[in-house]
Design an enzyme around this catalytic site. Structure first.
Site: not given
Lengths: 227, 287, 268
Positions: B30, B239, B242, B264, B270
């Site tokens: 970080g 979606c 899909c 997606c 997808c």
């Protein structure tokens, strides 16, 4: 409660050729509990100076100045603050407050500073203001807008809010009408009765005669002016 | 592979410099490590930081995948993929599972990553405190002293103004209880994937000359309030291609009459589902 | 770190401790060959207000800066609750600065975040020490806006929309919300109208009493010093030339410079 021996005071004016201005010399004074002593002497003789030295406002240099057990010639600022908070009250001729605090709070302030619960402090303040005939509609206003007499009564209420063992009174009845004057004299009488040591300046001779047990003429403490 | 270039474009000294920064970044999760960002043959904002990190990490055996907002076929993804095909000669793929190194802009793939993978993020602005405290010297001091009250001031303002935390991307996270980090402009939907991830996650900011990193299985917590907890949100839909209900969706306007569809954002995910026979609302053959 | 959930963040009057809250000895700071302040010493207990007066350039702001840790001192000791601030690590000093100390700037713009709402300004210190409950933070901010006489309905306004006096009161609320013990103020009433000043002075006096605050207030306004400070230090050329009971210093000044300073003012 107030013991003064051979107290002297002079001002050194550094910006005027270091001129030394003696204002008090060889002052002797004693005020016992339950006693009221009045200072007399012509204007300029040093009554106020002496009073302000006892209050700790002017620095005490030589001699002895003992107030409620504290020696002011050696006291630290912190000790003087504690003295004023709990043991030494002062009713001055002038009202010096933050110009928007309501009168009720101004009077209750000495009690709040001592840690009294607010309701009690405000109740005590209200009782005093009522007794001194300050109309209740003024209590929520700042006393800075009041007339001279009203301001004086607010000052008195503030000075008597806490039962100080030592009280200094500077002209407490000066601008009061007969009714309020009587109230103030009663207050002084009650303070004496509870054992307060009181030192006052009264130009009002009748009032002085009524409350003072002894007179002390400060003319005897006025230094001879060097030519 | 083009002649006349080092493997993966960068010279050996530059790669060493970047790798040192990467190792430091991994050692202090970080924390933003400064590095001497190089000019790259593409403009800033096109992923020069990510490209340099990728170049420093690539080995000839790698299989590279490049995605932009989840898609393998946008200009940005295509040009970076071609850049490494030409300068490193590495194999490329669009399948998340097949890739060993994935460079990404603004998404984390839907498929779970593995310990054998490295995910490289393109980062425009690495400093999460930038818009709250413009003085760079002061933000660095704040990181050094973990003086992060200001981050919550921003979230407080969100709630005060919108009734909820409105930050929806580049949502700040606290890494290993120590450094507050900007995860790059990924949707906050992806935030939960940052933590406890088996893959190495590297973040490169080219213009800002900073690299930060999350080693595998790092503790990453999205900042929030007890009474306004973090939520990984997505569009309330499935979606249309899909039928996936758990993937992050793009909204696509289909005509001028208010018609729209959701699909997606992860094109590989997808396509994989469709190949496996899943159908969405607009699939051919769908009811 | 502690959660703020379910309680208002107001510390009660601190328990009395042995020894002063702040003890300063031989404090000095030079700017090259020029003296910022030199050989300054004093102590301060909870509930006390110490005024520092002097003209511009007398070293009072330098002294305050050293005390606050904004400036590194060259000499002396600053003992806060018995610990020398000059030896303290920066993280610990910062933690103190946002919990037990407060610093009120003359210009509220220096002490406020002008770009965020009043509520966030007040809440920042709470969040910095770990408050993570939005509702509790907001309740505390609302309470404090009321205490400094800002309409709580303005909690979501930015300080830019406030008057100078309101901004200054907001700065005070922002500083006092964590219940500090020591408050440093640099000309807090400077630049305010007289009536607004009075309101602020009253507020400060109330807070000192209620919270048992120890306050150091730098001012060139002797009237403000008289109304607020128990004790006074007079500074000239970086040195303390006179110190004592406020009304004694003002009414019976001993040093030549103090006499000049007091006599130059119309009426205090």
């Amino acid at each position: 409660m107030i013991e003064i021996e051979n107290l002297c005071k002079s001002f050194t004016l550094h910006n005027q050729g270091a001129a030394v201005l003696p204002v008090l010399a060889g002052a002797h004074l004693r005020v016992d509990p339950g006693e009221c002593v009045a200072l007399t002497g012509a204007s300029g003789s040093g009554k106020s100076t002496l009073m302000r030295m006892i209050w700790g406002n002017y620095r005490a240099e030589t001699g002895r100045l003992q107030v409620a057990g504290l020696d002011l010639t050696t006291a630290t600022p912190r000790q003087i603050i504690a003295l004023r908070r709990a043991r030494l009250g002062y009713v001055s001729q002038f009202l010096r407050v933050v110009p928007r605090v309501p009168t009720l709070r101004v009077v209750a302030e000495p009690l709040l500073a001592l840690g009294q619960p607010e309701p009690q402090a405000l109740a005590r303040a209200a009782a005093l203001l009522a007794r001194l005939n300050i109309p209740e509609r003024l209590w929520s206003l700042s006393p800075t807008t009041f007339s001279g007499g009203e301001q004086q009564r607010v000052n008195i209420a503030r000075g008597f809010a806490h039962p100080f063992p030592v009280l200094l009174l500077d002209e407490p009845t000066a601008s009061l009408d007969a009714v309020n004057r009587a109230v103030v004299l009663d207050l002084i009488g009650e303070a004496k009765a509870r054992g307060a040591a009181i030192l006052g300046i009264f130009h009002d001779e009748a009032a002085r005669a009524q409350v003072a047990d002894r007179l002390v003429d400060v003319t005897g403490f006025t230094p001879a002016r060097a030519a | 592979m083009s002649e006349g270039y080092s493997f993966a474009y960068l010279d050996a000294a530059t790669k060493r410099m970047i790798r040192r920064a990467l190792l430091k970044a991994l050692a202090i999760p970080g924390y933003q490590v400064p590095f001497a960002s190089r000019e790259m043959p593409m403009p800033y904002g096109w992923g020069t930081g990510g490209v340099q990190v990728t170049a420093a990490c690539l080995i000839p055996e790698d299989v590279l995948k490049v995605i932009d907002q989840g898609a393998d076929d946008t200009t940005n993804a295509v040009s970076i993929r071609r850049f490494f095909e030409r300068t490193a000669g590495v194999a490329t793929t669009t399948h998340t599972q097949d890739a060993t190194l994935i460079q990404t802009r603004h998404r984390i793939p839907e498929a779970a990553l593995t310990e054998a993978q490295i995910l490289v993020f393109q980062v425009p602005i690495p400093e999460p405190l930038r818009f709250l405290e413009p003085r760079e010297a002061e933000t660095r001091r704040m990181h050094a002293l973990a003086d992060y009250g200001l981050m919550h001031v921003k979230l407080y303002e969100d709630i005060a103004r919108h009734g909820a935390i409105a930050t929806s991307y580049a949502y700040p996270v606290l890494v290993e209880g120590r450094h507050v980090m900007d995860p790059s402009p990924i949707p906050k939907f992806d935030n939960p994937k940052l933590g406890d991830c088996p893959a190495i996650q590297l973040f490169g900011a080219g213009r800002e000359c900073r690299i930060h990193a999350l080693p595998p299985y790092t503790r990453v917590v999205s900042l929030d309030f007890e009474d306004h907890p973090f939520e990984a949100t997505k569009a309330e839909a499935a979606c249309d291609l899909c039928g996936a209900e758990t993937s992050y969706l793009d909204e696509v306007i289909t005509d001028d009459a208010g018609g729209r569809m959701f699909c997606c954002s992860d094109t590989d995910f997808c396509a994989g589902r469709r190949a496996a026979g899943h159908l969405g609302r607009l699939s051919e053959g769908a009811a | 770190m502690e959660s703020a959930q379910g309680r208002i963040w107001t510390r009660k009057k601190p328990e009395p401790e042995a020894g002063p809250l702040l003890l300063v000895e031989g404090l000095g700071k030079a700017w090259g060959a020029r003296i910022g302040c030199a050989d300054v010493g004093f102590d301060l207990y909870p509930g006390e207000v110490l005024g520092i007066v002097g003209e511009s350039g007398s070293g009072k702001s330098t002294l305050l800066g050293c005390l606050a840790g904004h400036l590194p001192a060259d000499a002396g000791r600053i003992l806060y609750r018995g610990r020398d601030l000059r030896m303290m690590a920066e993280p610990e000093r910062r933690h103190l600065a946002r919990t037990e100390w407060a610093f009120v700037h003359q210009n509220p713009r220096d002490g406020l975040r002008m770009g965020v709402t009043a509520g966030a300004n007040v809440g920042e210190r709470l969040m910095a020490v770990g408050a993570r409950h939005y509702g509790a933070i907001r309740a505390t901010a609302t309470d404090w806006l009321g205490r400094v006489e800002i309409d709580p309905a303005r909690i979501d306004d930015r300080p830019r929309a406030f008057s100078g006096g309101m901004q200054q009161r907001l700065q005070i609320a922002r500083n006092l919300v964590t219940g500090p013990r020591l408050v440093l103020m640099d000309e807090p009433t400077g630049g305010l109208d007289v009536s607004v000043q009075a309101r602020l002075l009253d507020l400060l006096r109330e807070l000192v009493r209620e919270m048992g605050l120890a306050v150091i207030i730098v001012t060139h306004d002797l009237a403000v010093a008289r109304l607020l400070a128990d004790r006074l230090m007079v500074m000239k050329d970086g040195r303390v030339i006179e110190a004592g009971l406020t009304d004694q210093v003002l009414d019976d000044p001993q040093a030549a410079y103090t006499q000049l300073l007091v006599s130059s003012v119309l009426q205090v």
